[in-house]
Design a protein around this motif. Sequence first.
Motif, short mmCIF file in Angstrom:
data_model
loop_
_atom_site.label_atom_id
_atom_site.label_comp_id
_atom_site.label_asym_id
_atom_site.label_seq_id
_atom_site.Cartn_x
_atom_site.Cartn_y
_atom_site.Cartn_z
N ALA A 22 0.83 -1.21 0.00
CA ALA A 22 0.00 0.00 0.00
C ALA A 22 0.87 1.26 0.00
CB ALA A 22 -0.92 -0.01 1.22
N ALA A 23 1.96 1.24 0.79
CA ALA A 23 2.86 2.39 0.83
C ALA A 23 3.54 2.59 -0.52
CB ALA A 23 3.91 2.19 1.93
N ARG A 24 3.96 1.49 -1.13
CA ARG A 24 4.59 1.58 -2.46
C ARG A 24 3.58 2.10 -3.49
NH1 ARG A 24 7.07 -4.40 -1.86
NH2 ARG A 24 8.82 -3.90 -0.46
N LEU A 25 2.35 1.66 -3.35
CA LEU A 25 1.32 2.11 -4.29
C LEU A 25 1.08 3.61 -4.15
CD1 LEU A 25 -0.86 1.53 -6.39
CD2 LEU A 25 -2.40 0.86 -4.52
N VAL A 26 1.00 4.09 -2.91
CA VAL A 26 0.81 5.53 -2.68
C VAL A 26 1.98 6.30 -3.28
CG1 VAL A 26 0.77 7.32 -0.91
CG2 VAL A 26 -0.62 5.25 -0.64
N ASP A 27 3.20 5.82 -3.08
CA ASP A 27 4.40 6.49 -3.62
C ASP A 27 4.36 6.50 -5.14
OD1 ASP A 27 7.13 7.62 -3.27
OD2 ASP A 27 7.71 5.78 -4.32
N ALA A 28 4.01 5.35 -5.73
CA ALA A 28 3.96 5.27 -7.20
C ALA A 28 2.87 6.19 -7.75
CB ALA A 28 3.71 3.82 -7.62
N GLN A 29 1.73 6.24 -7.08
CA GLN A 29 0.66 7.12 -7.54
C GLN A 29 1.07 8.59 -7.41
OE1 GLN A 29 -2.40 5.51 -4.97
NE2 GLN A 29 -3.38 4.39 -6.66
N ALA A 30 1.81 8.94 -6.35
CA ALA A 30 2.30 10.31 -6.20
C ALA A 30 3.27 10.65 -7.33
CB ALA A 30 2.98 10.47 -4.84
N GLN A 31 4.14 9.68 -7.65
CA GLN A 31 5.06 9.89 -8.77
C GLN A 31 4.29 10.09 -10.07
OE1 GLN A 31 8.39 7.13 -9.17
NE2 GLN A 31 8.17 6.56 -7.01
N GLU A 32 3.24 9.32 -10.26
CA GLU A 32 2.42 9.44 -11.47
C GLU A 32 1.81 10.83 -11.57
OE1 GLU A 32 -1.42 7.25 -13.63
OE2 GLU A 32 -0.80 6.68 -11.61
N VAL A 33 1.31 11.33 -10.43
CA VAL A 33 0.71 12.67 -10.42
C VAL A 33 1.78 13.72 -10.72
CG1 VAL A 33 -0.38 14.41 -8.96
CG2 VAL A 33 -1.17 12.04 -8.89
N ALA A 34 2.95 13.59 -10.06
CA ALA A 34 4.01 14.58 -10.23
C ALA A 34 4.51 14.60 -11.67
CB ALA A 34 5.15 14.28 -9.26
N ILE A 35 4.73 13.43 -12.24
CA ILE A 35 5.22 13.37 -13.62
C ILE A 35 4.18 13.92 -14.58
CG2 ILE A 35 5.91 11.79 -15.47
CD1 ILE A 35 7.11 9.97 -13.29
N THR A 36 2.91 13.57 -14.32
CA THR A 36 1.83 14.08 -15.17
C THR A 36 1.78 15.61 -15.12
OG1 THR A 36 0.54 12.07 -14.81
CG2 THR A 36 -0.65 14.00 -15.59
N GLU A 37 1.92 16.17 -13.93
CA GLU A 37 1.93 17.64 -13.80
C GLU A 37 3.13 18.25 -14.50
OE1 GLU A 37 1.80 18.31 -9.63
OE2 GLU A 37 -0.37 17.95 -9.44
N THR A 38 4.30 17.65 -14.35
CA THR A 38 5.51 18.16 -15.02
C THR A 38 5.34 18.15 -16.53
OG1 THR A 38 6.92 17.40 -13.22
CG2 THR A 38 7.98 17.75 -15.35
N ARG A 86 8.95 7.54 -18.37
CA ARG A 86 8.85 7.31 -16.92
C ARG A 86 7.40 7.15 -16.49
NH1 ARG A 86 11.02 12.03 -13.95
NH2 ARG A 86 10.38 10.79 -12.14
N LEU A 87 6.51 7.98 -17.09
CA LEU A 87 5.10 7.91 -16.74
C LEU A 87 4.51 6.55 -17.11
CD1 LEU A 87 2.58 9.28 -15.66
CD2 LEU A 87 2.15 10.19 -17.98
N THR A 88 4.88 6.05 -18.28
CA THR A 88 4.40 4.73 -18.71
C THR A 88 4.86 3.64 -17.73
OG1 THR A 88 4.41 5.39 -21.03
CG2 THR A 88 4.46 3.02 -20.56
N ALA A 89 6.16 3.72 -17.33
CA ALA A 89 6.70 2.73 -16.38
C ALA A 89 6.00 2.82 -15.03
CB ALA A 89 8.20 2.94 -16.22
N VAL A 90 5.77 4.08 -14.59
CA VAL A 90 5.11 4.26 -13.29
C VAL A 90 3.67 3.76 -13.35
CG1 VAL A 90 4.24 6.00 -11.67
CG2 VAL A 90 6.58 6.14 -12.50
N LYS A 91 2.98 4.02 -14.45
CA LYS A 91 1.62 3.52 -14.60
C LYS A 91 1.58 1.99 -14.56
CE LYS A 91 -0.55 7.40 -17.02
NZ LYS A 91 -1.20 7.85 -18.28
N ASP A 92 2.54 1.37 -15.26
CA ASP A 92 2.62 -0.09 -15.23
C ASP A 92 2.86 -0.59 -13.81
OD1 ASP A 92 2.24 -0.16 -17.94
OD2 ASP A 92 4.37 -0.43 -18.44
N ARG A 93 3.75 0.11 -13.09
CA ARG A 93 4.03 -0.28 -11.72
C ARG A 93 2.80 -0.11 -10.82
NH1 ARG A 93 5.88 -3.80 -8.48
NH2 ARG A 93 6.81 -3.03 -6.53
N VAL A 94 2.06 0.96 -11.05
CA VAL A 94 0.84 1.19 -10.28
C VAL A 94 -0.14 0.04 -10.52
CG1 VAL A 94 -1.23 2.63 -10.12
CG2 VAL A 94 1.03 3.70 -10.10
N THR A 95 -0.26 -0.36 -11.79
CA THR A 95 -1.16 -1.48 -12.12
C THR A 95 -0.72 -2.76 -11.41
OG1 THR A 95 -1.63 -0.51 -14.30
CG2 THR A 95 -2.09 -2.87 -14.00
#
Length: 455
Positions: free
Chosen positions: A114-130, A208-217
């Motif tokens: 769950a912690a890893r998922l939250v971190d990955a989702q935060a990365q997804e949001v940050a990368i998407t915003e960037t 990176r976003l694609t990789a993070v999305k895959d990791r989130v999945t």
Amino acid sequence: MTHSRPTHVTGPSRGRSRLIAGALSAVLVLLTAAAGPALADSFDDQKASARARAAAADARADAVAASIEGLSAELGQAVLDLQVTQARLPLAQAELVTAQLELERTQREATLIAARLVDAQAQEVAITETIAVDDARGEEIRTAVGQMARRAYKGETAATSLSVVMESTSTADFVDQYGMISTALRTQTQALDELEQMEATNRNSQARLTAVKDRVTELKAEADQKVVEADAAKAAAVAREAEIQQLIADQTAKQAAIASLKSQAEAEAAQIDAEANAIEAELADIIARQRAAEAAAAAAAAAAGKPARAPAGPTGNIPGAIFGNPTSISPMHVTSSYGMRLHPILGYVRLHAGIDLRTYCGTPLYAPRDGTVQWAMSRFGFGNQVMIDYGFINGNSVMSSSNHMTSFAVRSGQHVDQGQLIGYSGNTGTSAACHLHFEVYVNGSTQDPAGMLGL
């Protein structure tokens, strides 16, 4: 049989035999269930370990059978039921500990995921915003460059070095105009460089976003799986807790039921002892008559002036292995030895007056030595019994009995040779399973047959 003066219930009962044998098998399964798979490195070690576990399981089965032998069907089943419960209880408790540990493990792993998922989702949001910010900036640059290109196309900023020279009104004016042109060109070049760098950065961000999305999945799938595992572990723990409570309740109830049967057990034990005493009294009478006959023969011979042998009397120990194998199992396998045994209901030790040898239902039983059949009949607790008289050995009267037989192949008064068929093994009397309960009587009292059988 547990001829503790053991023995009970008369006659064979196939239904009871199957019932007790089935329950005994259940105990065996439960007890062997505790022994885990072989961890040996080599195949030979694994085979040795498997043989050792099988031998231990056989020994436990024999011990369970011995503990209820000598009890009537009702008492034997009550004790067996209690043993099944008592055997299952520690296993259920161990399984509860395992389930609780598994639950704790899955919960810890679920928390980490769950912690890893939250971190990955935060990365997804940050990368998407960037990417969004960079896209907006890139669009601004492309717009500015496009405007400059359109103005240059229209000639609005088409100044050249020659036009600057020709159109300048003074040296200062030349310097100003040339500076403006240079600045515009540098700005345009910088904008294009920034756009190129931004596009390169964006391509990297998209990767990176694609990789993070895959990791989130993946993490979501793992989190879902951990929920399933945790639910299963929790259900197992709950089930084991419920089973343990039920086992404790059953154990208490069965102990109470057995306590209520104590008077019955006492009556049956007394009847068994009475039958054993009756047998010894009958043998004592037979021996007394044999000795009297020998004495009379000696006296008659003396009166006639003929040499006569002295009447038989105990002169020494029985010399070693005097008996052959009375079973069809070779080598002989002892499932319960001669000696004192704890009564499972009455709580005191009683003599197991014979030796139990492994046989199977309906397998042949043999005369272990030349002798004469004293009787072939059913006796309380002993079931179908063949008593063979071997006469006097070293001055000692020696007889043996084979018990719990299914059927006879000999009759009273018949002479038998060693190895001759006398009947077939069974489960008659107070016997928990098909086997041979073999007793030896020396001068009318039982002795341990092991040495006389060469065991």
